[in-house]
Design a protein around this motif. Sequence first.
Motif, mmCIF file in Angstrom:
data_model
loop_
_atom_site.group_PDB
_atom_site.id
_atom_site.type_symbol
_atom_site.label_atom_id
_atom_site.label_comp_id
_atom_site.label_asym_id
_atom_site.label_seq_id
_atom_site.Cartn_x
_atom_site.Cartn_y
_atom_site.Cartn_z
ATOM 1 N N SER A 260 10.730 21.663 3.309
ATOM 2 C CA SER A 260 10.635 20.183 3.648
ATOM 3 C C SER A 260 10.355 19.416 2.155
ATOM 4 O O SER A 260 9.811 20.207 1.469
ATOM 5 N N GLN A 261 10.352 17.964 2.306
ATOM 6 C CA GLN A 261 10.100 17.468 0.866
ATOM 7 C C GLN A 261 9.550 16.154 1.248
ATOM 8 O O GLN A 261 9.941 15.648 2.443
ATOM 9 N N THR A 262 8.289 15.993 0.471
ATOM 10 C CA THR A 262 7.722 14.461 0.774
ATOM 11 C C THR A 262 8.179 13.431 -0.200
ATOM 12 O O THR A 262 8.412 13.766 -1.327
ATOM 13 N N GLN A 263 8.733 12.581 0.349
ATOM 14 C CA GLN A 263 9.498 11.584 -0.462
ATOM 15 C C GLN A 263 8.833 10.119 -0.114
ATOM 16 O O GLN A 263 8.120 9.947 0.947
ATOM 17 N N ALA A 264 9.008 9.329 -1.080
ATOM 18 C CA ALA A 264 8.680 7.876 -1.314
ATOM 19 C C ALA A 264 9.496 7.358 -0.042
ATOM 20 O O ALA A 264 10.522 7.797 0.189
ATOM 21 N N ALA A 265 8.651 6.423 0.618
ATOM 22 C CA ALA A 265 9.379 5.775 1.872
ATOM 23 C C ALA A 265 8.734 4.572 2.248
ATOM 24 O O ALA A 265 7.610 4.065 1.496
ATOM 25 N N ASN A 266 9.208 4.004 3.434
ATOM 26 C CA ASN A 266 8.648 2.347 3.795
ATOM 27 C C ASN A 266 7.292 2.985 4.655
ATOM 28 O O ASN A 266 7.257 3.911 5.147
ATOM 29 N N ASP A 267 6.359 2.105 4.848
ATOM 30 C CA ASP A 267 5.188 2.408 5.788
ATOM 31 C C ASP A 267 5.584 2.220 7.111
ATOM 32 O O ASP A 267 6.573 1.539 7.535
ATOM 33 N N SER A 268 4.943 2.969 7.881
ATOM 34 C CA SER A 268 5.279 3.224 9.177
ATOM 35 C C SER A 268 4.106 3.019 10.030
ATOM 36 O O SER A 268 3.144 3.560 9.942
ATOM 37 N N GLY A 269 4.103 1.744 11.152
ATOM 38 C CA GLY A 269 3.014 1.781 12.010
ATOM 39 C C GLY A 269 1.864 0.912 11.541
ATOM 40 O O GLY A 269 0.919 0.617 12.473
ATOM 41 N N GLY A 270 2.135 0.063 10.561
ATOM 42 C CA GLY A 270 1.276 -0.908 10.322
ATOM 43 C C GLY A 270 1.057 -2.079 11.379
ATOM 44 O O GLY A 270 1.962 -2.047 12.272
ATOM 45 N N THR A 271 0.207 -3.152 11.190
ATOM 46 C CA THR A 271 0.026 -4.061 12.065
ATOM 47 C C THR A 271 0.570 -5.585 11.187
ATOM 48 O O THR A 271 0.022 -5.739 10.163
ATOM 49 N N PHE A 272 0.915 -6.619 12.241
ATOM 50 C CA PHE A 272 1.155 -7.997 11.667
ATOM 51 C C PHE A 272 0.033 -8.715 12.284
ATOM 52 O O PHE A 272 -0.340 -8.772 13.272
ATOM 53 N N THR A 273 -0.273 -9.766 11.386
ATOM 54 C CA THR A 273 -1.038 -10.975 11.684
ATOM 55 C C THR A 273 -0.476 -12.205 11.689
ATOM 56 O O THR A 273 0.059 -12.433 10.547
ATOM 57 N N THR A 274 -0.360 -13.070 12.698
ATOM 58 C CA THR A 274 0.483 -14.370 12.288
ATOM 59 C C THR A 274 -0.345 -15.343 11.791
ATOM 60 O O THR A 274 -1.421 -15.670 12.580
ATOM 61 N N ASN A 275 -0.149 -15.750 10.654
ATOM 62 C CA ASN A 275 -0.934 -17.048 10.115
ATOM 63 C C ASN A 275 -0.381 -18.162 10.624
ATOM 64 O O ASN A 275 -1.373 -19.316 10.651
ATOM 65 N N ALA A 276 0.792 -18.332 10.476
ATOM 66 C CA ALA A 276 1.536 -19.602 11.052
ATOM 67 C C ALA A 276 2.803 -18.859 11.336
ATOM 68 O O ALA A 276 3.506 -18.061 10.820
ATOM 69 N N VAL A 277 3.751 -19.710 11.963
ATOM 70 C CA VAL A 277 5.170 -19.290 11.936
ATOM 71 C C VAL A 277 5.714 -19.431 10.501
ATOM 72 O O VAL A 277 5.696 -20.161 9.676
ATOM 73 N N GLY A 278 6.207 -17.920 10.335
ATOM 74 C CA GLY A 278 6.777 -17.956 8.927
ATOM 75 C C GLY A 278 5.745 -17.385 8.030
ATOM 76 O O GLY A 278 6.308 -17.115 6.749
ATOM 77 N N ASP A 279 4.776 -17.165 8.440
ATOM 78 C CA ASP A 279 3.513 -16.847 7.425
ATOM 79 C C ASP A 279 2.808 -15.609 8.105
ATOM 80 O O ASP A 279 2.200 -15.854 9.022
ATOM 81 N N TYR A 280 2.832 -14.603 7.444
ATOM 82 C CA TYR A 280 2.269 -13.443 8.053
ATOM 83 C C TYR A 280 1.530 -12.384 6.993
ATOM 84 O O TYR A 280 1.839 -12.256 6.007
ATOM 85 N N THR A 281 0.647 -11.613 7.517
ATOM 86 C CA THR A 281 -0.124 -10.795 6.765
ATOM 87 C C THR A 281 0.034 -9.405 7.677
ATOM 88 O O THR A 281 0.203 -9.128 8.657
ATOM 89 N N TYR A 282 0.555 -8.156 6.672
ATOM 90 C CA TYR A 282 0.946 -6.971 7.095
ATOM 91 C C TYR A 282 -0.337 -6.315 6.597
ATOM 92 O O TYR A 282 -0.490 -6.288 5.458
ATOM 93 N N THR A 283 -0.989 -5.572 7.328
ATOM 94 C CA THR A 283 -1.921 -4.313 7.033
ATOM 95 C C THR A 283 -1.338 -3.092 7.054
ATOM 96 O O THR A 283 -0.823 -2.567 8.218
ATOM 97 N N PHE A 284 -0.819 -2.265 6.117
ATOM 98 C CA PHE A 284 -0.413 -0.966 6.101
ATOM 99 C C PHE A 284 -1.178 0.076 6.992
ATOM 100 O O PHE A 284 -2.402 -0.079 6.960
#
Length: 436
Positions: free
Chosen positions: A129-153
């Motif tokens: 198996s190989q460890t590869q660069a990839a997208n984060d998985s399982g992080g959380t979103f916080t809604t600041n306003a519609v269209g404005d979000y904070t993502y915590t990895f």
Amino acid sequence: MRKWFASASAIFALALTVFVAAAAADEWPAKKPVDFTASVGSRLSGTTSSLGKTGVVVKVQSAAIAKDGTITVRATIVDSDGNPLDRLGVITPGPVSMSFIAAYIPFGQTQYASYTTTVAKATLNNNPSQTQAANDSGGTFTTNAVGDYTYTFKTKAPATFDPTVTHSIGISAQRDLSQYGTFDEWSETSNDVFTFVPNGSPVQVTRSVVTTNACNQCHNPLIGHGGSRLKVELCIMCHTPQTINPDTQLTQDMKVLIHKIHMGSSLPSVQAGTPYRIWHRGQWSDFSTVVFPQDARNCTTCHAKGATQADNWKANPSQAACGSRHDNVNFATGQNHSSANLPQLDDKLCTTCHSSTANLDFDASIPGAHVIPNKSSSLPGLVTNILRVDGATPGSSPTVTFSVADKSGAAFLKQLGAKISSLLRRPTLVRNRGTD
């Protein structure tokens, strides 16, 4: 006389055919350049319908890495008129999926290493198996306003992370409007890359060898991974030396992968009978029949102005980059490495022979070795250049405006015309050719 004119016309037609063929070989008539950046009002950012504008534009507003390694990013998503979009698709039509990657450029290095990784298992064989660069998985979103979000990895930077080096957050946003109709995939996708230094210092080191605009000269637009990737600036965050395909054990490093893909059928390994292909997501992607639409020695077609390190192709030679195209070279043994078969154990001495400045055409320098014979000042012949392409749209007949000159710069067609006129004024030639 008619026979002479027929001969002259045939010569002229043959010469014109050669000129056009030579031009096509060296200067592919690329499509009209289009700005594919995700900007409000861009004609590719969505079409007007009963839903309003159907595009999506994602923009990273800020990013940070806390001392404990927590990575956060604040991003906005709007349609192509600038109206905020609801990520979940409740308030505005079409949910927007967002994927994130976090990477950094280690001190003293030039390419990204990703914090966010995945373990890829071989499916065709028992390769490790190989460890590869990839997208984060399982992080959380916080809604600041519609269209404005904070993502915590979910992924954290290690406790030993270096807050003084360049870091980047890459985002791909895709708006799903399938229940309303079919839209161009690039109008429903947007990418952004935000670069910063965690300790607040100004960014000094970047990775910019080829720009998306350079890719879009031919790809018009660049689309990868099912339409989720439109910017090469995002691609290079995953396609790093740390990413290896487990089934084939082939590197997915950008400087190797892209050179090999574009060489395709011209790769020495392919011509020797070994296909160049990658097993990805349950199927083969075979690039063995790819033909680059111009002479591959036109390095500056891709390594064009606009990239900070556009001159890397000649200033920073390496076994990985050069060996990706010249893949019959064995640097360890020296086989096929110059006429002397010189071994080269690392990249430290490459520029000793392969300098960035050519003294002569076809010398050992990188620019010299990549001189196209038709453009060599030391060889006789013609120089052709495509000046403009008009009418290159579906259903139209393209018109190509080109120039043909000799190596001195004198227009060749004018010379040919003068020679024909001179021949017509010579009665002995007319008599020799016949008067019928």
